[in-house]
Design a protein around this motif. Structure first.
Motif, PDB file in Angstrom:
ATOM      1  N   ASN A  94       0.780  -1.145   0.062  1.00 42.56           N
ATOM      2  CA  ASN A  94      -0.024   0.178   0.022  1.00 42.56           C
ATOM      3  C   ASN A  94       0.727   1.181  -0.094  1.00 42.56           C
ATOM      4  OD1 ASN A  94      -2.437  -1.669   0.692  1.00 42.56           O
ATOM      5  ND2 ASN A  94      -1.168  -2.033   2.515  1.00 42.56           N
ATOM      6  N   TYR A  95       0.298   2.260  -0.548  1.00 42.55           N
ATOM      7  CA  TYR A  95       0.836   3.583  -0.279  1.00 42.55           C
ATOM      8  C   TYR A  95      -0.347   4.583  -0.487  1.00 42.55           C
ATOM      9  CZ  TYR A  95       4.494   7.361  -0.599  1.00 42.55           C
ATOM     10  OH  TYR A  95       5.311   8.211  -0.468  1.00 42.55           O
ATOM     11  N   VAL A  96       0.043   5.901  -0.292  1.00 39.86           N
ATOM     12  CA  VAL A  96      -1.025   6.894  -0.264  1.00 39.86           C
ATOM     13  C   VAL A  96      -0.618   8.046  -1.246  1.00 39.86           C
ATOM     14  CG1 VAL A  96      -2.138   8.609   1.122  1.00 39.86           C
ATOM     15  CG2 VAL A  96      -1.409   6.583   2.286  1.00 39.86           C
ATOM     16  N   PHE A  97      -1.604   8.433  -2.053  1.00 37.57           N
ATOM     17  CA  PHE A  97      -1.575   9.478  -2.882  1.00 37.57           C
ATOM     18  C   PHE A  97      -2.690  10.216  -2.754  1.00 37.57           C
ATOM     19  CE2 PHE A  97       1.392   6.878  -5.570  1.00 37.57           C
ATOM     20  CZ  PHE A  97       2.621   7.473  -5.457  1.00 37.57           C
ATOM     21  N   GLY A  98      -2.673  11.473  -2.718  1.00 33.46           N
ATOM     22  CA  GLY A  98      -3.983  12.182  -2.610  1.00 33.46           C
ATOM     23  C   GLY A  98      -5.051  11.848  -1.667  1.00 33.46           C
ATOM     24  N   GLY A  99      -4.438  11.442  -0.548  1.00 29.22           N
ATOM     25  CA  GLY A  99      -5.427  11.408   0.517  1.00 29.22           C
ATOM     26  C   GLY A  99      -5.927   9.999   0.662  1.00 29.22           C
ATOM     27  N   SER A 107       0.159  -0.843  -4.235  1.00 32.39           N
ATOM     28  CA  SER A 107       1.342  -1.115  -4.754  1.00 32.39           C
ATOM     29  C   SER A 107       1.773  -2.494  -5.191  1.00 32.39           C
ATOM     30  CB  SER A 107       2.447  -0.303  -3.957  1.00 32.39           C
ATOM     31  OG  SER A 107       2.783  -0.987  -2.891  1.00 32.39           O
ATOM     32  N   TYR A 112       7.841   4.021  -4.021  1.00 34.17           N
ATOM     33  CA  TYR A 112       7.695   5.044  -2.834  1.00 34.17           C
ATOM     34  C   TYR A 112       8.067   4.567  -1.577  1.00 34.17           C
ATOM     35  CZ  TYR A 112       6.328   8.287  -6.514  1.00 34.17           C
ATOM     36  OH  TYR A 112       6.183   9.528  -7.569  1.00 34.17           O
ATOM     37  N   SER A 113       7.396   3.191  -1.361  1.00 30.57           N
ATOM     38  CA  SER A 113       7.156   2.775  -0.249  1.00 30.57           C
ATOM     39  C   SER A 113       8.436   2.828   0.949  1.00 30.57           C
ATOM     40  CB  SER A 113       6.807   1.203  -0.136  1.00 30.57           C
ATOM     41  OG  SER A 113       5.556   1.382  -0.804  1.00 30.57           O
ATOM     42  N   VAL A 171      10.533   5.205   0.793  1.00 31.16           N
ATOM     43  CA  VAL A 171      11.069   6.628   1.255  1.00 31.16           C
ATOM     44  C   VAL A 171      11.171   6.645   2.893  1.00 31.16           C
ATOM     45  CG1 VAL A 171      10.456   8.961   1.008  1.00 31.16           C
ATOM     46  CG2 VAL A 171      10.284   7.573  -1.035  1.00 31.16           C
ATOM     47  N   ASP A 204      -3.219  12.252  -7.521  1.00 31.50           N
ATOM     48  CA  ASP A 204      -1.802  11.773  -7.533  1.00 31.50           C
ATOM     49  C   ASP A 204      -1.066  12.557  -7.040  1.00 31.50           C
ATOM     50  OD1 ASP A 204      -1.891   9.493  -9.292  1.00 31.50           O
ATOM     51  OD2 ASP A 204      -2.218  10.931 -11.128  1.00 31.50           O
ATOM     52  N   LEU A 205      -1.524  13.459  -6.160  1.00 35.76           N
ATOM     53  CA  LEU A 205      -0.621  14.302  -5.136  1.00 35.76           C
ATOM     54  C   LEU A 205       0.232  13.567  -4.212  1.00 35.76           C
ATOM     55  CD1 LEU A 205      -2.787  17.203  -4.390  1.00 35.76           C
ATOM     56  CD2 LEU A 205      -0.668  17.141  -5.775  1.00 35.76           C
ATOM     57  N   GLY A 206       1.369  13.904  -4.389  1.00 29.63           N
ATOM     58  CA  GLY A 206       2.439  12.896  -3.587  1.00 29.63           C
ATOM     59  C   GLY A 206       3.568  12.317  -4.684  1.00 29.63           C
ATOM     60  N   ARG A 207       3.145  12.401  -5.878  1.00 30.60           N
ATOM     61  CA  ARG A 207       3.895  11.508  -6.648  1.00 30.60           C
ATOM     62  C   ARG A 207       5.271  12.697  -7.080  1.00 30.60           C
ATOM     63  NH1 ARG A 207       2.686   7.334  -9.172  1.00 30.60           N
ATOM     64  NH2 ARG A 207       0.321   6.335  -8.934  1.00 30.60           N
ATOM     65  N   HIS A 263      -0.247  18.040   1.617  1.00 27.85           N
ATOM     66  CA  HIS A 263       0.237  18.724   0.209  1.00 27.85           C
ATOM     67  C   HIS A 263       0.114  19.948   0.374  1.00 27.85           C
ATOM     68  CE1 HIS A 263       0.944  14.667  -1.204  1.00 27.85           C
ATOM     69  NE2 HIS A 263      -0.452  14.236  -0.760  1.00 27.85           N
ATOM     70  N   GLU A 289       6.305  14.965  -0.031  1.00 26.58           N
ATOM     71  CA  GLU A 289       5.963  14.483   1.404  1.00 26.58           C
ATOM     72  C   GLU A 289       5.338  13.068   0.944  1.00 26.58           C
ATOM     73  OE1 GLU A 289       2.646  17.200   2.440  1.00 26.58           O
ATOM     74  OE2 GLU A 289       1.504  15.700   2.615  1.00 26.58           O
ATOM     75  N   VAL A 290       5.643  12.398   2.261  1.00 26.81           N
ATOM     76  CA  VAL A 290       5.131  10.998   2.242  1.00 26.81           C
ATOM     77  C   VAL A 290       3.722  11.139   2.998  1.00 26.81           C
ATOM     78  CG1 VAL A 290       5.380   8.624   3.133  1.00 26.81           C
ATOM     79  CG2 VAL A 290       7.363  10.032   2.376  1.00 26.81           C
ATOM     80  N   GLU A 291       2.763  10.920   2.311  1.00 29.36           N
ATOM     81  CA  GLU A 291       1.281  11.361   2.994  1.00 29.36           C
ATOM     82  C   GLU A 291       1.087   9.954   4.077  1.00 29.36           C
ATOM     83  OE1 GLU A 291      -1.840  12.021   0.146  1.00 29.36           O
ATOM     84  OE2 GLU A 291      -3.125  12.800   1.838  1.00 29.36           O
ATOM     85  N   MET A 292       0.421  10.360   5.095  1.00 27.12           N
ATOM     86  CA  MET A 292      -0.231   9.475   5.866  1.00 27.12           C
ATOM     87  C   MET A 292      -1.337   9.486   5.949  1.00 27.12           C
ATOM     88  SD  MET A 292       2.805   7.965   6.858  1.00 27.12           S
ATOM     89  CE  MET A 292       4.341   8.039   6.834  1.00 27.12           C
ATOM     90  N   ILE A 293      -2.267   8.335   6.341  1.00 30.50           N
ATOM     91  CA  ILE A 293      -3.577   8.341   6.504  1.00 30.50           C
ATOM     92  C   ILE A 293      -4.040   7.527   7.620  1.00 30.50           C
ATOM     93  CG2 ILE A 293      -4.374   9.381   4.239  1.00 30.50           C
ATOM     94  CD1 ILE A 293      -5.102   6.557   3.501  1.00 30.50           C
TER      95      ILE A 293
END
Lengths: 985, 495
Positions: free
Chosen positions: A617-622, A627, B22-23, B25, B180-183, B235, B242-246
């Motif tokens: 998993n990864y996060v983009f745009g919330g 992955s 990306y994982s 990073v 796609d924000l975060g790419r 963002h 940035e590495v976004e976290m949720i």
């Protein structure tokens, strides 16, 4: 028709029950009773055949007599017994390969969940490595050393049905076993081809004999105890922890006045008596046309913790049907139920947790659920009492084996046999992890439940044709067959979070959970082997013996193109004593034998060839995105591992067969050795890669001596065996000249096991120590040619490490082999004695010259990470006043790395001699019972060793090369005390 | 399971594979990558190791420069960074063969190239020269076992040339769709390149590359400093990479961990890496109240921005400094429930505009453009209501820029590398701050009267006294790697 009666005795005058009496040329027959008497109705001119195991068969013409008193003569060869070999049976003396037999009777003397444990010390060349003392633990069997790193367990074949690799023998009831035959060399095992390179164990279960029913009842009850390990109490702990700091110039950490607790964590976690119960009931009997042997057994063993048990109920129904002169059928059914609760693995933490921590929080500080009442320790070791309370991991297992054998005698000596073996099992594991809070590092905020269901279905279909015939002095036995073996593994698992209650056991199921954390898994794997076999046995005049076999296997475990393997073998034997020129009176038997063969190993991960894609998993745009990555690096070029085996031997019996002796020498060499290689991390390759890396050679001697003698009412049977083995790496592929294992984080992320070209496999690897620096002068003297200090950070009391490559610097280039976990020799001694109604037996096992990496020594005299220390540490560590101490000074910073490097400080000689079992029995003479025996026995009552750890018999765990010989303070082998009863009706 | 050879068949799969690069990073859990960065923070004058309850030589030893080369954190940082590199190598080798939209293809390849450069940059600044593996195919050859370390310059040259290739193909931040924000963006790659130039003292190149980011119009300073590190600001306008976290209770690998690892032990935290009084003094000397309150939480005081906490419990008997990192703190009202590691929605900002502006200031100063340097410095100080002495010049201006970097980017995992690269008369600054006579060591052992630090001696006051510039400018190569490479990978001097 005429009735003939009589009594049968042996040469010593002992009445012989159970002798088979048959009227020659008919199916008419009977068996002598408990007092050696028989009655049979026969034709006037009949010929009666008397036969009994271990005695020469004899034929007597009735010639009108009505009473026949018969004396059976001991079989001078003592070898005419028929034993099973792969896909058939033959008289023992016709076997020219290396086979060890252990009788079932020997196995039942030890009360254990696993019959393999009883094999320890019973057969030369067969090493049984303890799986630890926890209930249901499975030992590993090692036949003649190591030629492989992958699944060194031998192939287990139960009544002709090969079981899946790694099958634990827990499912077997020792009372059902007639014998174990261990096929040790390739000439014996090559008939099992690609799965035979670790040896083959053939298990034969008991079958019924015609005659009146026999009922056996066996019962034993006992308990197990662990030897207490003494660690420091609060006073000593405080002194050591403070000294660690003051030695480094820091302030003491504890003030004795602040602490009035001294918790004895051993007493808080270990229970003194762990019961073990064993019950067995069997019946056998039948007529000439239908014979049966049926049994049911119950076994239960509890651990020395409040959690952890192993319980099983097994049943077996073996039936034999003689349908006609031509056709016979055997049908065996073996259902079993097992249930086990995981034994806590907390001994390590029991040793490490500080004694200043109370077990429980004070009443008024308890806020959470019942799993949150435990105190968090001062030194951050998880509270072991709490860990045990939170352990909910139980498995229920159901298995059913069915074994059908159909035999058709086409013409005299020519038999067709078809065997269908089914093995179905089902296991359900339930795990529950409750919510709790002890410290921020020791807590779970969301409880969870997991259920996993495994369903395996294996079947074997063997079709063979066998031709056996005597032609004068020539004997011929030819076998050909086509075999099919299929194993299907299947599982589904489910995991969910947020159960409504931690404390209500009725709510620990998947549907009760409400949380978002959900995970499911499921998979199916099928492995098949399709094979053809051929074997020819030829003997001439009972003097010259020859066996040749060949097997071809096609296995689905390998990539296409690499699936076929062919495994030939040949063996010869020469009975010198049968030669006319041989006339040494006191030698009853003298035989030389030699064998050669190739066998294979396919014990690799069935996915080893694949380059698999994993999901993360990864996060983009919330939002979460999926992955994908390479999760396994495969190797499509993987091939069979082949072992080439040579064996020579001599057997001898002297003094009226009272003393028998055998010695064998073997050399096994593996080719294309399979090894899971860890590539350097700069490759970014995840995990290990299966490769064919080279060649191992294993060689050694097996020596066995037996002495059997009767003096009047006193009977004595002694047996001793000694084995040696050395397993070396003789070729390693480029890039794999060093194979490593056991990376230890706290010893600097270094590997402590190494396999190198030309040396014993799986040696311990680390720094060599050379005592303790007594003063600065010694530290200064330990310098390079240009005067640079080799250990600039050392202080008096620190360990001196050897600059093995003499480059004036101490670094990882100085790592060297520091010990060998394998013994110079190992062996067993068994004595069985009886006098009138008394019997006595004992069994010893010893291992000599083996080293153990005593892992608890990395902290038990150091207090590394402030863990607790062994009682008496202050007297064992270096101080100016104690210059001859074994252990270096106490230090917090450890700038010299005394306890941050693997070194010879942690290696000990762990040779030991252990009284495995001692038993004393008495047979009461009670009317109506053929046997009414009571006994007391003790297992592992004492051990002679210099090893300072808890148990020199360290459990194997994992693979032999990389895991064996390291003492991680797992559940040790316990002492068992038992009383028992054997009844025969 | 799907197999690699069948995998790269579609654009979608190609994208999913790039996602996995990306994982690494930040790593998929706290211990793989991110905690090593925290240990690097602990090894500076800004922080203490902090936790005085857990005796952990593999953490506190490194922070105190009694370095244990075998520390798992060093080992796993190395291992997982290379796993990221290999994923990038696979993507770069396989994606060109996939039939797909050419724009998407070149973007995906540029993303992979940026990330691979990111990983090599992170390796070289910690370990010096490292082995360079640039393809997937070579992993299948036996010679892969014989690779040795490249030089530090070779690694930096590789990072620079890769970034130069990636930059033209990467979209601007504004060109990405919201989901796609975060790419990787062009701005992110340019920032990384500017930083690489800065580390190599290629001053004009660093200045110009930073200027390109600043002038791209894609970023602006967050008007309110406190909003930069906010759980509700993903963002944001200042964020470059940035590495976004949720919070997602189904998956534990996409939420933040630092709020737990550096939280107070009475606040479900582990108490590692806590700010020093020395850092607090730096803010106080500057009269920098705005950034101080958004950087350090102090025991017994209210938490700025969290009305629910009137007197914070930093557990000073269990925490060396009685201080906690405010930039990693999540106010009570904004917390997920249950509040746990791997679930924090606080983004980890790797690059932000203020960093780039300060790179510009420093690089401009060293390339002789003091006026441009002052202008950049002023921009940063203006946001937090600090005046800038526009008459500063020479070493005073240099020191002001360096000090500004410390205050602005405090606890953002920059300090160690700044102190290693910044030099006075050829000597790295870190050697004047740490070491037996270092200013930080002298302050703590002789001057400090801090009520927390001087009373909790569970972590020794002389932290850093063992620093030796002949050894500690780089971290040790993991011993496991030396063994696995059969000694082909050699250890750094002094370890």
């Amino acid at each position: 028709q005429k009735e003939v009666t009589g009594t049968i005795k042996d040469e010593a005058g002992t009445l012989l029950p159970g002798v088979n009496i048959s009227e020659k040329g008919t199916s008419n027959g009977t068996v002598s009773d408990f007092d050696g008497n028989f009655t049979i109705s026969v034709e006037e001119n009949a010929v009666l055949v008397f036969s009994y195991l271990g005695f020469q068969a004899q034929e007597i013409e009735v010639s009108g007599k009505s009473v026949l008193n018969v004396v059976m003569a001991n079989d001078q060869e003592a070898l005419s017994e028929v034993v099973v070999i792969g896909y058939g049976a033959i008289e023992r003396d016709k076997i020219s390969s290396s086979v060890s037999t252990v009788e079932g009777e020997e196995l039942t003397k030890v009360t254990a969940s696993n019959p393999a444990e009883s094999l320890q010390g019973k057969a030369a060349g067969v090493q049984v490595l303890s799986g630890g003392g926890n209930p249901g633990a499975s030992p590993q069997i090692l036949v003649r050393g190591i030629t492989s790193n992958n699944g060194t367990q031998p192939l287990i074949v139960l009544d002709g049905v090969p079981l899946a690799q790694g099958t634990s023998l827990n499912f077997l009831n020792p009372n059902d076993i007639k014998n174990f035959q261990i096929l040790k060399d390739a000439s014996a095992s090559a008939i099992y081809g690609s799965r035979a390179s670790n040896g083959v164990v053939l298990i034969t279960t008991k079958r019924g004999a015609a005659g009146k029913p026999t009922i056996n009842f066996d019962f034993s009850q006992g308990f197990q105890r662990l030897e207490k390990i003494n660690v420091a109490n609060a006073d000593e702990y405080i002194q050591v922890m403070n000294l660690r700091r003051t030695n480094d110039g820091s302030a003491p950490i504890y003030d004795q006045a602040d602490y009035n607790t001294s918790t004895d964590w051993w007493d808080e976690t270990i229970e003194n008596f762990a019961p073990v119960t064993n019950l067995n009931l069997r019946a056998s009997g039948g007529s000439e046309n239908i014979k049966y042997a049926a049994s049911v057994s119950y076994f239960k063993q509890e651990s020395n913790y409040s959690k952890g048990f192993y319980e099983k109920v097994t049943a077996r129904f073996n039936t034999d049907f003689q349908i006609s002169d031509k056709i016979s059928i055997k049908q065996d059914i073996n259902p079993r139920v097992e249930s086990y609760g995981n034994t806590p693995n907390v001994l390590y933490n029991v040793l490490r947790i500080d004694p200043l921590t109370p077990v429980y929080l004070p009443q008024d500080e308890r806020t959470g659920n019942i799993f949150s009442i435990y105190e968090g320790s001062n030194n951050q070791v998880p509270n072991p009492v709490g860990s045990i309370a939170r352990l909910f991991n139980e498995t229920k297992f159901f298995g059913l084996m069915s074994n059908t054998q159909f035999n058709y005698e086409i013409i005299d000596g020519l038999n067709f046999n078809s065997q269908l073996g089914l093995n179905i099992n089902h296991a359900r594991q339930d795990v529950f992890n409750p919510t709790f809070f002890t410290t921020p590092n020791e807590q779970r905020q969301i409880n969870n439940v997991t259920r996993r269901v495994d369903e395996n279905f294996n079947y074997v279909w063997n079709n063979t044709i066998n031709y056996t015939q005597d032609f004068g002095k020539h004997y011929l036995n030819v076998l050909g067959g086509v075999l099919f073996d299929s194993q299907t593994y299947n599982y589904v698992s489910a995991y969910r979070e947020e159960l409504p209650s931690d404390e209500n056991p009725d709510l620990r199921y998947i549907d009760a959970a409400a949380g978002e954390g959900v995970s499911v898994g499921g998979n199916e794997a099928v492995e098949t082997i399709f094979s053809g076999i051929f074997r020819g046995i030829y003997t001439y005049d009972d003097r010259y013996f020859f066996t040749g076999t060949i097997r071809a296997d096609e296995s689905s475990k390998f990539a296409e193109g690499n699936r076929l393997g062919v495994f030939p073998s040949v063996s010869v034997a020469w009975d010198v004593d049968s030669e006319e020129f041989f006339n040494v009176d006191f030698i009853n038997n003298l035989r030389f034998k030699a064998g050669y063969g190739q066998i294979g190993n396919q014990n690799i991960d069935r996915n080893g060839q694949f380059f698999s894609i994993g999901t993360g998993n990864y996060v983009f745009g919330g939002s979460r995105v999926v992955s994908n990555y390479l999760s396994q690096f495969g190797n499509p070029a993987l091939q069979w591992e082949t072992v080439e085996d040579k064996n020579v031997g001599l057997t001898m019996a002297i003094f009226d067969n009272a003393l028998d002796f055998s010695v064998e020498y073997y050399e096994k060499t593996s080719q294309d050795l399979l090894f899971n290689v860890e590539l350097p991390n700069y490759t970014g390759i995840p995990g290990l890669v299966a490769q064919n890396v080279g060649s191992f050679e294993s060689k050694g001697w097996d020596i066995q001596v037996g002495y059997n003698k009767t003096w009047g009412d006193f009977d004595m049977d002694l047996n001793m065996n000694v084995s040696t083995n050395q397993s070396k790496a003789v070729a390693l592929a480029p890039g794999n000249e060093q194979l490593f294992g056991q990376n230890r984080e706290d010893l600097g992320n270094r590997f402590i096991k190494i396999t190198e070209l030309g040396r014993t496999v799986g040696l311990f690897y680390g720094f060599e120590t050379d005592g303790i620096f007594q003063n600065q002068t010694e530290i200064n003297a330990h310098s390079s040619e240009n005067g640079q200090l080799i250990q600039p950070d050392a202080q008096p009391g620190d360990l001196k490490f050897v600059d093995t490559n003499n480059d004036g610097v101490l670094n990882d280039d100085d790592l060297t082999t520091i010990g060998n976990p394998f013994p110079d020799f190992y062996g067993g001694f068994t004595a069985n004695m009886s006098y009138k109604d008394f019997d006595f037996s004992m069994q010893w096992y010893g291992s000599f010259g083996n080293d153990v990496f005593n892992y608890p020594r990395t902290f038990m005299n150091a207090g590394t990470q402030d863990v607790n220390i062994a009682a008496g540490t202050l007297g064992r560590v270096w101080t100016p006043e104690n210059p001859s101490a074994e252990f270096p000074r106490l230090t917090l910073n450890d700038r010299n790395g005394n306890y941050q490097r693997p070194s010879s400080l942690f290696i000990e000689d762990a040779s030991y001699l252990r009284l495995r079992n001692v038993q004393f029995g008495y047979n009461l003479d009670i009317k109506g019972f053929q046997k009414f025996r009571v006994y007391v026995s003790g297992q592992n009552l004492f051990t002679i060793t210099d090893y300072s750890g808890f148990d020199p018999e360290v459990s194997a765990g994992g693979d032999i090369i990389n895991d064996f010989g390291i003492d991680y303070a797992r559940y040790p082998v316990s002492k068992t005390y038992l009383v028992g009863l054997n009844l025969t009706l | 399971r799907q197999q690699l050879d069948d995998y790269f068949s579609t654009a979608e799969n190609s994208e999913l594979f790039v996602n996995s690069i990306y994982s690494q990073v930040n790593g998929e859990s706290w211990y793989q990558i991110e905690f090593f960065r925290q240990i690097c923070e602990m090894s500076t004058d800004d922080n203490w190791a902090g936790n005085t309850e857990q005796p952990r030589p593999d953490i506190t030893g490194i922070a105190a420069y009694n370095v244990f080369p075998g520390s798992s954190y060093i080992n796993s940082f190395w291992e997982f960074t290379y796993i990221g590199i290999t994923r990038a190598n696979i993507a770069l080798e396989r994606i060109p063969e996939v039939e797909m939209d050419e724009d998407l293809k070149s973007r995906l390849l540029a993303e992979a190239r940026f990330l691979r450069a990111w990983y090599y940059f992170d390796l070289v600044r910690n370990f010096g020269g490292v082995p360079i593996v640039t393809t997937y195919t070579e992993l299948l050859e036996p010679e892969i076992r014989d690779v040795t370390r490249s030089s530090e310059d070779e690694v930096y040259d590789y990072v620079e040339s890769e970034l130069e290739l990636a930059i033209p193909d990467l979209p601007l931040k504004s060109e990405y769709a919201a989901n796609d924000l975060g790419r990787a963006t062009r701005g992110a790659a340019q920032t990384l390149l500017a930083k690489a130039y800065l580390y190599r003292e290629k001053w004009p190149e660093a200045r110009d590359m930073a200027a390109q980011v600043i002038q791209s119009g894609q970023y602006q300073l967050e008007p309110n400093f406190a909003d930069i590190h906010s759980v509700n600001n993903h963002h944001g306008v200042e964020s470059i990479f940035e590495v976004e976290m949720i919070t997602n209770f189904q998956f534990t690998d996409i939420g933040g961990t630092i709020s737990t690892t550096s939280g107070s032990r009475t606040d479900q935290g582990w108490g590692w890496c806590v700010p020093s009084s020395d850092l607090e003094n730096a803010f106080l000397e500057e009269g920098d109240e705005v950034r101080l309150r958004s950087t350090i939480i102090k025991h017994g005081e209210p938490v700025f921005g969290d009305p629910e906490v009137e007197s914070f419990d930093a557990a000073p008997t269990r925490n060396k400094s009685g201080r906690i990192n405010r930039k990693a703190y999540i106010p009570i009202a904004d917390r997920e429930s249950p509040y746990m590691i791997g679930q924090h929605a606080l983004p980890v900002i790797r690059f932000r505009l203020a960093d780039v502006i300060l790179i510009h200031a420093e690089a401009a100063y060293f390339s002789g453009n003091e006026q441009a340097a002052l202008e950049s410095l002023r921009q940063i100080r203006e946001r937090v209501s600090l005046d800038t002495d526009m008459s500063l010049s020479g070493v005073e201006l240099r020191d002001a820029i360096w000090k500004e970097r410390r205050l602005e980017l405090a606890l953002e995992q920059q300090r160690l590398y700044d102190l290693r690269r910044q030099r006075v008369n050829g000597m790295p600054r870190i050697a004047s701050i740490l070491g037996p006579n270092g200013s930080f060591v002298e302050y703590n052992t002789e001057e400090s009267t801090d009520p927390f630090e001087t009373t909790n001696l569970g972590e020794a006051q002389n932290k850093g006294a063992l620093f030796d510039p002949s050894v500690h400018m780089l971290w040790p190569i993991p011993p496991e790697e030396i063994q696995l490479s059969r000694g082909n990978i050699t250890q750094n001097p002094g370890y």
